[in-house]
Design an enzyme around this catalytic site. Sequence first.
Site, PDB file in Angstrom:
ATOM      1  N   CYS A  72      24.702  30.735 -15.569  1.00  0.00           N
ATOM      2  CA  CYS A  72      24.965  30.794 -16.628  1.00  0.00           C
ATOM      3  C   CYS A  72      24.507  31.577 -17.713  1.00  0.00           C
ATOM      4  O   CYS A  72      23.203  31.765 -17.627  1.00  0.00           O
ATOM      5  CB  CYS A  72      24.536  28.969 -16.867  1.00  0.00           C
ATOM      6  SG  CYS A  72      24.449  28.866 -19.084  1.00  0.00           S
ATOM      7  N   LYS A  83      24.213  17.414  -9.922  1.00  0.00           N
ATOM      8  CA  LYS A  83      22.968  17.216 -10.533  1.00  0.00           C
ATOM      9  C   LYS A  83      22.272  16.433 -10.995  1.00  0.00           C
ATOM     10  O   LYS A  83      22.464  14.990  -9.980  1.00  0.00           O
ATOM     11  CB  LYS A  83      23.308  17.329 -12.780  1.00  0.00           C
ATOM     12  CG  LYS A  83      24.170  18.013 -13.167  1.00  0.00           C
ATOM     13  CD  LYS A  83      24.866  18.339 -14.733  1.00  0.00           C
ATOM     14  CE  LYS A  83      25.790  18.570 -15.089  1.00  0.00           C
ATOM     15  NZ  LYS A  83      26.808  17.872 -16.032  1.00  0.00           N
ATOM     16  N   VAL A 100      22.822  22.989 -19.029  1.00  0.00           N
ATOM     17  CA  VAL A 100      21.704  23.547 -20.044  1.00  0.00           C
ATOM     18  C   VAL A 100      21.733  24.887 -20.258  1.00  0.00           C
ATOM     19  O   VAL A 100      23.581  25.548 -20.681  1.00  0.00           O
ATOM     20  CB  VAL A 100      21.402  24.884 -18.158  1.00  0.00           C
ATOM     21  CG1 VAL A 100      20.811  23.426 -17.025  1.00  0.00           C
ATOM     22  CG2 VAL A 100      22.549  25.469 -16.868  1.00  0.00           C
ATOM     23  N   GLU A 123      20.313  23.465 -26.124  1.00  0.00           N
ATOM     24  CA  GLU A 123      21.154  23.934 -26.425  1.00  0.00           C
ATOM     25  C   GLU A 123      20.242  25.781 -26.931  1.00  0.00           C
ATOM     26  O   GLU A 123      19.186  26.116 -27.045  1.00  0.00           O
ATOM     27  CB  GLU A 123      21.232  24.177 -28.072  1.00  0.00           C
ATOM     28  CG  GLU A 123      22.637  22.991 -27.746  1.00  0.00           C
ATOM     29  CD  GLU A 123      24.357  23.121 -27.498  1.00  0.00           C
ATOM     30  OE1 GLU A 123      25.169  24.003 -27.089  1.00  0.00           O
ATOM     31  OE2 GLU A 123      23.940  22.257 -26.290  1.00  0.00           O
ATOM     32  N   SER A 124      21.111  27.055 -26.154  1.00  0.00           N
ATOM     33  CA  SER A 124      20.484  28.159 -25.826  1.00  0.00           C
ATOM     34  C   SER A 124      20.481  28.788 -27.299  1.00  0.00           C
ATOM     35  O   SER A 124      18.820  29.089 -27.834  1.00  0.00           O
ATOM     36  CB  SER A 124      21.067  29.238 -25.185  1.00  0.00           C
ATOM     37  OG  SER A 124      22.540  29.645 -26.032  1.00  0.00           O
TER      38      SER A 124
END
Length: 228
Positions: A12, A39, A52, A71-72
């Site tokens: 990811c 998951k 992720v 949320e990155s």
Amino acid sequence: MAKIKIYSAVVCPYAHRSRLVLQEKGIDFDLIEINLQNKPEGFTDISPYGKVPAMSATGYAYAHNNHRVWESAVINEYLNEVFPNPPLLPSSPIAKAQARIWIDFANTRFVPAFSTLLRSSDIQQQEAAKQELYKHLEFIENEALGKLSGNGPYWFGESVSLVDFTFYPWFERWAALKHYRGLALSEEFTRLRQWKKALKQRDSVVAIANSKELYIERYARFATPVAA
């Protein structure tokens, strides 16, 4: 004892972003790999979207007893505020605003074009996405690296930033795009290629880098090779 847990998946690119920031800042953390096709039960208690990266933190004086962030882009700004050294956003308000504009550009324009090109099985959609992605590369070359970087190798010159780590995971995966869609990073993008080379050599990037073969293998389920 203070503890950060980052929930990730090796393929990811969004999770890759946050792991890069953790590495760059030298933050101790526990890495928990999630199989996104299977998951674990209760994962949405950590990541309500079921995606992720997600992060939980416990034991910090500034924090509640147990809290979570997902949320990155949000995780990365959170980490930059809570762990201010080294700083990964410019100090001036206008430069900070420009950084956030480019992070938004990555999320709303660059990444969707990359993903559509790689994942679409429709030839016309692929061609449209390829043209769009090429325009985005030109825009980055001229408007970002050509105007903001000066003589430095990174988005904002000599200092690496959240913007660099926001874009880099997709460039580490470019080998898959080249393999399956025949799109190489053109020689004309001299600043972009220099930027990629500089990021690739950073210790934080090297520490969690994967081979191009891994990405080609993992993205096989999303794309079919270009005909010879």
